[in-house]
Design an enzyme around this catalytic site. Structure first.
Site, PDB file in Angstrom:
ATOM      1  N   VAL A  11       6.290 -11.890  15.737  1.00 52.98           N
ATOM      2  CA  VAL A  11       7.460 -11.812  14.870  1.00 52.98           C
ATOM      3  C   VAL A  11       8.052 -10.417  14.983  1.00 52.98           C
ATOM      4  CG1 VAL A  11       8.313 -12.064  12.501  1.00 52.98           C
ATOM      5  CG2 VAL A  11       6.437 -13.513  13.307  1.00 52.98           C
ATOM      6  N   SER A  43      -2.301 -16.322  11.852  1.00 54.01           N
ATOM      7  CA  SER A  43      -1.678 -15.935  13.113  1.00 54.01           C
ATOM      8  C   SER A  43      -2.034 -16.976  14.155  1.00 54.01           C
ATOM      9  CB  SER A  43      -2.214 -14.561  13.541  1.00 54.01           C
ATOM     10  OG  SER A  43      -1.874 -14.263  14.877  1.00 54.01           O
ATOM     11  N   THR A  62       8.703  -7.598  13.727  1.00 53.37           N
ATOM     12  CA  THR A  62       8.368  -6.644  12.674  1.00 53.37           C
ATOM     13  C   THR A  62       7.651  -5.454  13.316  1.00 53.37           C
ATOM     14  OG1 THR A  62       6.162  -7.538  12.199  1.00 53.37           O
ATOM     15  CG2 THR A  62       8.039  -8.551  11.048  1.00 53.37           C
ATOM     16  N   ASN A  96       0.004 -12.133   2.229  1.00 50.96           N
ATOM     17  CA  ASN A  96       0.712 -11.798   3.462  1.00 50.96           C
ATOM     18  C   ASN A  96       0.282 -10.470   4.077  1.00 50.96           C
ATOM     19  OD1 ASN A  96       3.302 -11.690   5.278  1.00 50.96           O
ATOM     20  ND2 ASN A  96       3.391  -9.829   4.026  1.00 50.96           N
ATOM     21  N   ILE A 149       0.814  -1.213   0.000  1.00 56.70           N
ATOM     22  CA  ILE A 149       0.000   0.000   0.000  1.00 56.70           C
ATOM     23  C   ILE A 149       0.849   1.265   0.000  1.00 56.70           C
ATOM     24  CG2 ILE A 149      -0.228  -0.065   2.521  1.00 56.70           C
ATOM     25  CD1 ILE A 149      -3.008   1.126   2.213  1.00 56.70           C
ATOM     26  N   ASP A 167      -3.249  -1.300  -3.007  1.00 55.99           N
ATOM     27  CA  ASP A 167      -3.923  -1.624  -1.753  1.00 55.99           C
ATOM     28  C   ASP A 167      -4.714  -2.911  -1.954  1.00 55.99           C
ATOM     29  OD1 ASP A 167      -5.595  -1.697   0.504  1.00 55.99           O
ATOM     30  OD2 ASP A 167      -6.010   0.456   0.461  1.00 55.99           O
ATOM     31  N   VAL A 168      -4.512  -3.901  -1.090  1.00 54.89           N
ATOM     32  CA  VAL A 168      -5.229  -5.168  -1.242  1.00 54.89           C
ATOM     33  C   VAL A 168      -6.736  -5.006  -1.115  1.00 54.89           C
ATOM     34  CG1 VAL A 168      -3.292  -6.622  -0.513  1.00 54.89           C
ATOM     35  CG2 VAL A 168      -4.903  -5.770   1.209  1.00 54.89           C
ATOM     36  N   TYR A 203      -8.897  -8.411  14.325  1.00 55.13           N
ATOM     37  CA  TYR A 203      -7.703  -9.197  14.006  1.00 55.13           C
ATOM     38  C   TYR A 203      -7.977 -10.688  14.196  1.00 55.13           C
ATOM     39  CZ  TYR A 203      -2.788 -10.466  13.699  1.00 55.13           C
ATOM     40  OH  TYR A 203      -1.589 -11.033  13.311  1.00 55.13           O
TER      41      TYR A 203
END
Length: 276
Positions: free
Chosen positions: A208, A158, A210, A102, A38, A75-76, A175
């Protein structure tokens, strides 16, 4: 020779983090990469999204690994833009074999939210994570079927897609709901696409290293999560996995080593889900 020589992979959320790691790892094994990100912030999200400069850096890293990459800002949530970017990549590289859905966000906050903020967090998280994954698959499947070579789709879910945690706010609930929804999408598509030898799986990371996991909003949320502390720790002695740890699982799932592995929810979680 690499295990993916001659193959082409489409990766969303490729500008940094896990997406970048997957792109470089698959390129090292011989795959050409079609990637989108994005490259713009989402207002309800509590941390900055990747930039165009980071997307360009991913391209440079792929090329340094000996690979080729077509990168597009898209943008997905925008199906037309996503499909256009993918179609351009397939036209350039001539085929599609691997799909890594992802892209994702985790909009957490540790403060009182207005109802409008709460609802917007839910909408944005579900739209990016779940609707974006559906868009990715919807755009990619015709190319995979037309190739008549089989293929592999891996959705990034996740540990929150297997266990029930995330709090009471729209971001955390969105989420967990979106990551659970990805599992249903995977299981249904794995059955529907099996006659075409197209395999569909999910990967389920624990935390993770990130931006999604280490930003201040997420840190505050985790520090104040009810029953937190040991409850949210990995049984194995590691706090955060590295993106490359997830890329190793992706490489296995998309390779011929997993040619009969489909419909699987694959945890890479240092024992987190087994404990809860």
């Amino acid at each position: 020779m690499g295990s993916l020589d001659g193959k082409v992979a489409f990766i969303t959320g490729v500008a940094r983090g896990q997406g970048r790691s997957h792109a470089v790892r698959l390129a090292e094994e011989g795959a050409a990469i079609i990637g989108i990100d994005i490259c713009a912030d989402i207002a309800s999200n509590g941390y900055p999204m990747a930039s165009r400069a980071e997307l360009d850096e991913t391209v440079a890293l792929v090329e340094a690994a000996g690979g080729k990459m077509l990168a597009t800002v898209a943008d997905v949530r925008d199906f037309a833009a996503l499909r256009s970017a993918l179609d351009s990549g397939v036209e350039q590289f001539g085929r599609l074999d691997i799909v890594c859905a992802n892209a994702g966000i985790a909009a957490m906050a540790f403060r009182e939210l207005t109802i409008e903020e709460d609802l917007q967090m839910w909408t944005d998280v579900v739209d990016v994570n779940l609707v974006g994954s559906f868009h990715t698959a919807k755009a990619a499947i015709p190319h995979l079927i037309a190739g008549e070579r089989g293929g592999s789709i891996v959705f990034t879910s996740s540990t929150a897609g297997l266990k029930g945690f995330g709090g009471m706010q729209g971001g955390g609930l969105g989420y967990a709901a979106s990551k659970h929804g990805i599992v249903g999408l995977m299981r249904t598509l794995s059955n529907a696409l099996a006659p075409h030898s197209i395999r569909v799986n999910t990967v389920h990371p624990t935390a993770v290293n990130t931006m999604m996991a280490v930003n201040p909003a997420m840190t505050a949320f985790l520090e104040n999560y009810p029953g937190g502390g040991p409850h949210l720790q990995n049984p194995m002695p590691v706090g955060l996995l590295e993106p490359g740890d997830i890329s190793s699982a992706i490489l296995y799932l998309v390779s011929d080593s997993a040619k009969y592995v489909t419909g699987v929810a694959f945890p890479v979680d240092a024992g987190f889900c087994n404990k809860l």
